[in-house]
Design a protein around this motif. Structure first.
Motif, PDB file in Angstrom:
ATOM      1  N   HIS A 165       0.604  -1.313  -0.067  1.00 52.47           N
ATOM      2  CA  HIS A 165      -0.204  -0.069   0.080  1.00 52.47           C
ATOM      3  C   HIS A 165       0.851   1.236   0.017  1.00 52.47           C
ATOM      4  CE1 HIS A 165      -3.779  -1.821   0.611  1.00 52.47           C
ATOM      5  NE2 HIS A 165      -3.258  -2.918   1.050  1.00 52.47           N
ATOM      6  N   GLY A 166       1.699   1.357  -0.731  1.00 52.54           N
ATOM      7  CA  GLY A 166       2.713   2.318  -0.903  1.00 52.54           C
ATOM      8  C   GLY A 166       3.776   2.465   0.087  1.00 52.54           C
ATOM      9  N   VAL A 167       4.036   1.376   1.037  1.00 52.22           N
ATOM     10  CA  VAL A 167       4.827   1.948   2.126  1.00 52.22           C
ATOM     11  C   VAL A 167       6.246   0.919   1.979  1.00 52.22           C
ATOM     12  CG1 VAL A 167       5.251   1.172   4.669  1.00 52.22           C
ATOM     13  CG2 VAL A 167       2.970   1.971   3.863  1.00 52.22           C
ATOM     14  N   ARG A 168       7.276   1.664   1.718  1.00 45.96           N
ATOM     15  CA  ARG A 168       8.394   0.835   1.467  1.00 45.96           C
ATOM     16  C   ARG A 168       9.652   1.001   2.757  1.00 45.96           C
ATOM     17  NH1 ARG A 168       9.942  -0.135  -3.690  1.00 45.96           N
ATOM     18  NH2 ARG A 168      12.034   0.667  -3.133  1.00 45.96           N
ATOM     19  N   TYR A 169       9.109   2.024   3.452  1.00 43.98           N
ATOM     20  CA  TYR A 169      10.179   2.231   4.585  1.00 43.98           C
ATOM     21  C   TYR A 169       9.758   1.923   5.913  1.00 43.98           C
ATOM     22  CZ  TYR A 169      12.535   4.191   0.689  1.00 43.98           C
ATOM     23  OH  TYR A 169      13.176   4.292  -0.545  1.00 43.98           O
ATOM     24  N   GLY A 170       8.615   1.116   6.195  1.00 45.93           N
ATOM     25  CA  GLY A 170       8.361   0.471   7.610  1.00 45.93           C
ATOM     26  C   GLY A 170       9.085  -0.637   8.306  1.00 45.93           C
ATOM     27  N   HIS A 171       8.204  -1.168   9.200  1.00 52.43           N
ATOM     28  CA  HIS A 171       9.353  -1.992   9.819  1.00 52.43           C
ATOM     29  C   HIS A 171       9.101  -3.511   9.396  1.00 52.43           C
ATOM     30  CE1 HIS A 171       6.155  -3.353  13.146  1.00 52.43           C
ATOM     31  NE2 HIS A 171       5.629  -3.576  11.987  1.00 52.43           N
ATOM     32  N   GLY A 172       8.351  -3.707   8.449  1.00 55.20           N
ATOM     33  CA  GLY A 172       8.267  -4.804   7.391  1.00 55.20           C
ATOM     34  C   GLY A 172       9.387  -4.827   6.268  1.00 55.20           C
ATOM     35  N   ASN A 173       9.779  -3.815   6.056  1.00 52.24           N
ATOM     36  CA  ASN A 173      10.698  -3.465   4.746  1.00 52.24           C
ATOM     37  C   ASN A 173      12.298  -3.507   4.765  1.00 52.24           C
ATOM     38  OD1 ASN A 173       8.227  -1.253   4.484  1.00 52.24           O
ATOM     39  ND2 ASN A 173       8.254  -2.822   3.018  1.00 52.24           N
ATOM     40  N   PRO A 174      12.838  -3.553   6.247  1.00 54.34           N
ATOM     41  CA  PRO A 174      14.341  -3.343   6.218  1.00 54.34           C
ATOM     42  C   PRO A 174      15.231  -4.216   5.535  1.00 54.34           C
ATOM     43  CG  PRO A 174      13.399  -3.850   8.292  1.00 54.34           C
ATOM     44  CD  PRO A 174      12.201  -3.644   7.639  1.00 54.34           C
ATOM     45  N   MET A 175      14.868  -5.534   5.503  1.00 57.57           N
ATOM     46  CA  MET A 175      15.718  -6.239   4.747  1.00 57.57           C
ATOM     47  C   MET A 175      15.814  -6.451   3.537  1.00 57.57           C
ATOM     48  SD  MET A 175      17.442  -7.516   7.416  1.00 57.57           S
ATOM     49  CE  MET A 175      17.280  -5.883   8.233  1.00 57.57           C
TER      50      MET A 175
END
Length: 317
Positions: A165-175
């Motif tokens: 949903h447009g989120v690229r820098y949340g806590h599910g994305n770092p790796m």
């Protein structure tokens, strides 16, 4: 150990004074960082998808760490017969927190990256207290002009979501974001288990990009020595620890607890081994949310692990 060591200066018990990490000196001027290790707080949790509260993690960890403020004589480990964190060989400072701009992920992450770069420019090792796991993104970005790093992730979740949903820098994305960096030459993801933040295609993509993935049960089946053998040696490691890698029975204070996790010595021994077979150049510990743990055990676990890990990293160097 000389009795006189304890007689110098103030007694300075854990419940006295200002709560810097381990009660080490506070350095406000980031142009004058002179240390082996610089501790930075990153009190940011806008990347959380469920329970917020990790913004209070750095404060909680610092307060808990005063229990382990060893004073003048360092920390003697009976099992190892070694004095870690000796004042004669250890230079640790706390440089406070990166400036967080509420509701603004871009600026907040930029400020975290700026602070980590200041630590690296001073030739110190950054130890960053989260905050949610998205704070790893600016931490890894800060190493872009350094020698290559291999990322060791200790976590319950793969955190390899590309975009949701447009989120690229949340806590599910770092790796996923780390895997896109040229200076990240490999990744080992340890502790991944059960219902995950990442769909199956994320696991496929992670392996395609060269990641090695191990669950807690994999780790326990092969044991810590074999786990270390599976990780490339004689290279530079960056370690990111999500507190939910640990079992909720000892780490309830986190936003996304996951049963079936690690216990303290499993991870301490793993990182001790890593510090002997390569060079640990950076570390973050994230997702401590103190308000979900009335016993304060989670913050204490985080503080104890960090104090002991830092001691072993410096000693093994």
């Amino acid at each position: 150990m000389s009795k006189n060591k304890y007689d110098k200066g103030r007694l300075n018990l854990p419940f006295v004074g200002i709560c810097t990490f381990g009660k080490y000196p506070y350095v406000q001027d980031w142009e004058h960082i002179n240390a082996d290790v610089a501790v930075l707080g990153a009190p940011f949790d806008f990347g959380s998808q469920f329970r917020s509260g990790a913004r209070m993690g750095p404060r909680g960890i610092r307060e808990a760490s005063t229990l382990f403020s060893f004073g003048h004589a360092g920390a003697y480990d009976y099992e190892d017969d070694i004095v870690y964190l000796s004042e004669d060989t250890t230079r640790i400072i706390d440089i406070g927190d990166a400036d967080i701009i509420h509701t603004d992920t871009t600026k907040s992450h930029a400020n975290i990256e700026f602070a980590v770069k200041k630590i690296l420019a001073a030739k110190a090792m950054p130890v960053v207290l989260g905050g949610d796991h998205s704070i790893n993104i600016p931490c890894i970005n800060a190493f872009e002009d350094q020698e290559p790093i291999h990322v060791i992730q200790i976590d319950a979740h793969l955190d390899f979501v590309d975009e949701r949903h447009g989120v690229r820098y949340g806590h599910g994305n770092p790796m996923r974001r780390a895997s896109e960096k040229k200076h990240v030459i490999g990744m080992t993801q340890i502790g991944i288990r059960n219902v995950s933040s990442t769909a199956r295609e994320g696991y496929v993509e992670a392996k395609k990009r060269g990641s090695e993935i191990y669950s807690v049960r994999h780790f326990r089946k092969i044991g810590p020595k074999e786990m270390l053998n599976k990780i490339p040696s004689n290279i530079r490691y960056y370690i990111t620890i999500d507190i939910d890698a640990f079992d909720p029975s000892i780490a309830a204070g986190t936003g996304t607890p996951s049963h079936g996790g690690f216990y303290y010595y499993e991870i301490l021994e793993l990182i001790d081994g890593l510090s002997k077979q390569g060079k640990i150049v950076g570390l973050d510990l994230v997702e401590v949310a103190p308000d979900y743990d009335l016993t304060n055990s989670t913050s204490t676990l985080a503080a104890q692990l960090l104090m002991n890990v830092i001691g072993r990293i410096l000693y093994n160097r």
